[in-house]
Structures are given as structure tokens and as C-alpha cells.
Design a protein around this motif. Sequence first.
Motif, mmCIF file in Angstrom:
data_model
loop_
_atom_site.group_PDB
_atom_site.id
_atom_site.type_symbol
_atom_site.label_atom_id
_atom_site.label_comp_id
_atom_site.label_asym_id
_atom_site.label_seq_id
_atom_site.Cartn_x
_atom_site.Cartn_y
_atom_site.Cartn_z
ATOM 1 N N ARG A 7 0.807 -1.225 0.000
ATOM 2 C CA ARG A 7 0.000 0.000 0.000
ATOM 3 C C ARG A 7 0.837 1.269 0.000
ATOM 4 O O ARG A 7 0.340 2.348 -0.281
ATOM 5 C CB ARG A 7 -0.978 0.018 1.154
ATOM 6 C CG ARG A 7 -0.285 0.096 2.505
ATOM 7 C CD ARG A 7 -1.228 0.333 3.639
ATOM 8 N NE ARG A 7 -1.611 1.719 3.608
ATOM 9 C CZ ARG A 7 -2.799 2.171 3.961
ATOM 10 N NH1 ARG A 7 -3.712 1.372 4.390
ATOM 11 N NH2 ARG A 7 -3.079 3.441 3.891
ATOM 12 N N SER A 8 2.131 1.174 0.304
ATOM 13 C CA SER A 8 2.988 2.349 0.301
ATOM 14 C C SER A 8 3.407 2.760 -1.115
ATOM 15 O O SER A 8 3.950 3.836 -1.315
ATOM 16 C CB SER A 8 4.232 2.108 1.154
ATOM 17 O OG SER A 8 5.062 1.134 0.563
ATOM 18 N N SER A 13 -2.263 3.155 -3.774
ATOM 19 C CA SER A 13 -2.839 4.205 -2.928
ATOM 20 C C SER A 13 -4.356 4.030 -2.898
ATOM 21 O O SER A 13 -4.941 3.441 -3.813
ATOM 22 C CB SER A 13 -2.492 5.584 -3.489
ATOM 23 O OG SER A 13 -3.190 5.805 -4.704
ATOM 24 N N PRO A 14 -5.008 4.508 -1.844
ATOM 25 C CA PRO A 14 -6.467 4.388 -1.797
ATOM 26 C C PRO A 14 -7.158 4.953 -3.046
ATOM 27 O O PRO A 14 -8.150 4.385 -3.518
ATOM 28 C CB PRO A 14 -6.846 5.173 -0.539
ATOM 29 C CG PRO A 14 -5.646 5.037 0.344
ATOM 30 C CD PRO A 14 -4.476 5.078 -0.605
ATOM 31 N N LYS A 18 -9.473 2.784 -5.519
ATOM 32 C CA LYS A 18 -10.838 3.226 -5.838
ATOM 33 C C LYS A 18 -11.062 3.210 -7.352
ATOM 34 O O LYS A 18 -12.102 2.760 -7.827
ATOM 35 C CB LYS A 18 -11.093 4.629 -5.285
ATOM 36 C CG LYS A 18 -12.495 5.124 -5.516
ATOM 37 C CD LYS A 18 -12.696 6.490 -4.892
ATOM 38 C CE LYS A 18 -14.104 6.999 -5.164
ATOM 39 N NZ LYS A 18 -14.350 8.297 -4.556
ATOM 40 N N VAL A 71 -7.738 -5.836 0.684
ATOM 41 C CA VAL A 71 -8.132 -4.451 0.975
ATOM 42 C C VAL A 71 -8.596 -4.330 2.424
ATOM 43 O O VAL A 71 -8.219 -3.389 3.133
ATOM 44 C CB VAL A 71 -9.221 -3.975 -0.012
ATOM 45 C CG1 VAL A 71 -9.834 -2.658 0.425
ATOM 46 C CG2 VAL A 71 -8.649 -3.853 -1.414
ATOM 47 N N GLU A 74 -5.390 -4.478 4.666
ATOM 48 C CA GLU A 74 -4.330 -3.491 4.496
ATOM 49 C C GLU A 74 -4.756 -2.035 4.662
ATOM 50 O O GLU A 74 -3.907 -1.167 4.844
ATOM 51 C CB GLU A 74 -3.686 -3.654 3.115
ATOM 52 C CG GLU A 74 -2.963 -4.978 2.960
ATOM 53 C CD GLU A 74 -1.775 -5.121 3.903
ATOM 54 O OE1 GLU A 74 -1.065 -4.129 4.137
ATOM 55 O OE2 GLU A 74 -1.571 -6.236 4.407
ATOM 56 N N TYR A 75 -6.026 -1.751 4.568
ATOM 57 C CA TYR A 75 -6.478 -0.362 4.615
ATOM 58 C C TYR A 75 -7.379 -0.149 5.823
ATOM 59 O O TYR A 75 -8.045 -1.064 6.298
ATOM 60 C CB TYR A 75 -7.211 0.010 3.327
ATOM 61 C CG TYR A 75 -6.311 -0.046 2.112
ATOM 62 C CD1 TYR A 75 -5.577 1.061 1.721
ATOM 63 C CD2 TYR A 75 -6.175 -1.215 1.372
ATOM 64 C CE1 TYR A 75 -4.729 1.014 0.629
ATOM 65 C CE2 TYR A 75 -5.328 -1.275 0.267
ATOM 66 C CZ TYR A 75 -4.613 -0.160 -0.099
ATOM 67 O OH TYR A 75 -3.775 -0.200 -1.178
ATOM 68 N N SER A 76 -7.421 1.074 6.291
ATOM 69 C CA SER A 76 -8.262 1.414 7.442
ATOM 70 C C SER A 76 -9.737 1.356 7.040
ATOM 71 O O SER A 76 -10.064 1.449 5.854
ATOM 72 C CB SER A 76 -7.924 2.824 7.944
ATOM 73 O OG SER A 76 -8.388 3.803 7.024
ATOM 74 N N GLU A 79 -10.599 4.325 4.887
ATOM 75 C CA GLU A 79 -10.109 4.198 3.515
ATOM 76 C C GLU A 79 -10.965 3.202 2.738
ATOM 77 O O GLU A 79 -11.301 3.435 1.579
ATOM 78 C CB GLU A 79 -8.643 3.733 3.503
ATOM 79 C CG GLU A 79 -7.678 4.788 3.989
ATOM 80 C CD GLU A 79 -6.285 4.233 4.196
ATOM 81 O OE1 GLU A 79 -5.333 4.957 3.866
ATOM 82 O OE2 GLU A 79 -6.142 3.091 4.684
ATOM 83 N N TYR A 80 -11.311 2.117 3.398
ATOM 84 C CA TYR A 80 -12.161 1.087 2.774
ATOM 85 C C TYR A 80 -13.475 1.709 2.299
ATOM 86 O O TYR A 80 -13.897 1.491 1.164
ATOM 87 C CB TYR A 80 -12.406 -0.042 3.778
ATOM 88 C CG TYR A 80 -13.349 -1.117 3.312
ATOM 89 C CD1 TYR A 80 -12.891 -2.192 2.560
ATOM 90 C CD2 TYR A 80 -14.697 -1.074 3.621
ATOM 91 C CE1 TYR A 80 -13.746 -3.185 2.133
ATOM 92 C CE2 TYR A 80 -15.561 -2.057 3.201
ATOM 93 C CZ TYR A 80 -15.086 -3.111 2.459
ATOM 94 O OH TYR A 80 -15.950 -4.088 2.028
ATOM 95 N N MET A 83 -13.021 4.043 -0.652
ATOM 96 C CA MET A 83 -12.709 3.357 -1.912
ATOM 97 C C MET A 83 -13.955 2.761 -2.574
ATOM 98 O O MET A 83 -13.895 2.314 -3.699
ATOM 99 C CB MET A 83 -11.681 2.247 -1.672
ATOM 100 C CG MET A 83 -10.304 2.768 -1.379
ATOM 101 S SD MET A 83 -9.114 1.432 -1.283
ATOM 102 C CE MET A 83 -9.063 1.129 0.455
#
Length: 92
Positions: A7-8, A13-14, A18, A71, A74-76, A79-80, A83
Motif C-alpha cells: 500500500r505504500s 494508494s487508496p 478506488k 483491501v 491493508e487499509y483502514s 479508507e475502505y 474506496m
Amino acid sequence: EGGGPLRSHAFASPEKVKELMGGLQAAVASFREGTLTKMQLYLPNPQTRGVLLTPIRSAITDAYARLHAYVLAEYSPEEYLAMKVWSPADLA
């Protein structure tokens, strides 16, 4: 070089995820509308279409379920939601 969490990276990226999800939704809708309609012209029997489509749907659903799990992991939650990720059940 290329290290660190996926994800970095810019492509994960979010915002990019998306875009990916939006493209995937459009591709699934296009498949449903275009391909299935055309199949009905050449394969009028629903059972025949079902036999041919089952492995395709299964592969798409399995791949999407793996992406969805990634997803989620790995994402908050914020962010989820941003997206606009949909659940694997929504894919069906």
C-alpha cells in the motif's frame, strides 16, 4: 527498491484502488450486459450457458474475494469506505 508494504506504493494508494474498483464494476456490468446478451443469441438453452459461465463466474468471484480480503487487511475502515469497495456477495 520496491520494499515495504504494498500500500505504500503509488499504484496501491487508496485513490488508485478506488479507480480499480470502479473499473472492475464497469467491466462486470459490461460483461453481464454485452456478453450474456450475445450468448443468448447463440446458446438459447439456459443450462448450456450455465455450464459455460459457471467456471468463469467462479474464477472472477475467487479473484475478487482475494482482492477484497487484501483491501480489508491493508487499509483502514475509513479508507475502505472511501474506496467504495463492494463485498464479494455484491459481485454475484
